[in-house]
Design a protein around this motif. Sequence first.
Motif, mmCIF file in Angstrom:
data_model
loop_
_atom_site.group_PDB
_atom_site.id
_atom_site.type_symbol
_atom_site.label_atom_id
_atom_site.label_comp_id
_atom_site.label_asym_id
_atom_site.label_seq_id
_atom_site.Cartn_x
_atom_site.Cartn_y
_atom_site.Cartn_z
ATOM 1 N N THR A 1 -10.090 -57.362 -17.322
ATOM 2 C CA THR A 1 -11.423 -57.420 -16.315
ATOM 3 C C THR A 1 -12.067 -56.289 -16.624
ATOM 4 O O THR A 1 -11.497 -55.178 -16.946
ATOM 5 C CB THR A 1 -10.913 -57.742 -14.848
ATOM 6 O OG1 THR A 1 -10.283 -56.463 -14.767
ATOM 7 C CG2 THR A 1 -10.334 -58.980 -14.906
ATOM 8 N N THR B 1 -14.498 -62.952 -20.493
ATOM 9 C CA THR B 1 -14.423 -61.692 -19.826
ATOM 10 C C THR B 1 -15.080 -61.861 -18.217
ATOM 11 O O THR B 1 -16.053 -62.698 -18.042
ATOM 12 C CB THR B 1 -14.992 -60.762 -20.511
ATOM 13 O OG1 THR B 1 -14.671 -60.692 -21.772
ATOM 14 C CG2 THR B 1 -15.258 -59.153 -19.891
ATOM 15 N N LEU B 2 -14.511 -61.181 -17.180
ATOM 16 C CA LEU B 2 -14.788 -60.658 -16.050
ATOM 17 C C LEU B 2 -15.320 -59.686 -15.813
ATOM 18 O O LEU B 2 -14.517 -58.614 -15.797
ATOM 19 C CB LEU B 2 -13.722 -61.508 -14.979
ATOM 20 C CG LEU B 2 -13.945 -60.800 -13.408
ATOM 21 C CD1 LEU B 2 -15.015 -61.960 -12.788
ATOM 22 C CD2 LEU B 2 -12.571 -61.085 -12.684
ATOM 23 N N ALA C 1 -8.598 -52.731 -12.794
ATOM 24 C CA ALA C 1 -9.405 -53.306 -13.735
ATOM 25 C C ALA C 1 -8.866 -52.948 -15.064
ATOM 26 O O ALA C 1 -8.312 -51.690 -15.113
ATOM 27 C CB ALA C 1 -10.898 -53.242 -13.709
ATOM 28 N N ALA D 1 -9.815 -62.905 -11.266
ATOM 29 C CA ALA D 1 -9.261 -63.166 -12.606
ATOM 30 C C ALA D 1 -8.496 -64.265 -12.705
ATOM 31 O O ALA D 1 -8.700 -65.109 -13.607
ATOM 32 C CB ALA D 1 -8.516 -61.863 -12.747
#
Length: 218
Positions: A159, A2-3, A175, A149
Amino acid sequence: MTLVAFDFDDTLSQSDLSILLGREYDVASEMRGLLEQGLRDETDFETSLRERVSLLEGMPERRIESAFDRCRLRDGAAELIVDLRRSDVVVAIVTGGFERGVETTLDRAGVAVDHLVANRLVLENGALTGDVEGPVLDDAKDQPLGELAVTSGDSLDRTIAVGGGVTDLPMLRAAGTAIGFEPEPVVEQYCDHVVTSMQELHLHFDQHDVIDVDGSER
């Protein structure tokens, strides 16, 4: 992976780096006036930023450091960053603020992020030229978010973006999950969740399995 991408000024930090510089160089009132014009959408972000930085022409490097030394992360922000990275979350800061100020603040707090996208103040002969350069001269924070990403091997819809100002809107709208941190009214309508403290944000991440306090990837 996950970002999670954070804004910096007024999100991770309670301060605005340009205002701190303005106070140190005795141009705070002019700086704030230009900033408020940008927030009211009376001028575009790049014009506002360049006009603010132009007021700092000739500012010695030692005074830059003195200004940035007064910047602090919000209570709980350092712990949140540490716990996110321990949970194999990629942590980024995407800001129209200044790289040196962000790095100084993070170093003082003893934390690091995986990616920093920020603008740079131009120095010559130990003083500011009044110019600024960098990747976030406009308010299109969605582009660096998309690039991060890809770099992180994640899809954009996975994201998470955290911010609260008008300039954060492109990033929040792009996002997969938009979290408003004390968002302005025009921003709040585009947020999936709203928080008012880093502790509340930490709890949200924990409840949604973004953070694993035991350190294993989720």
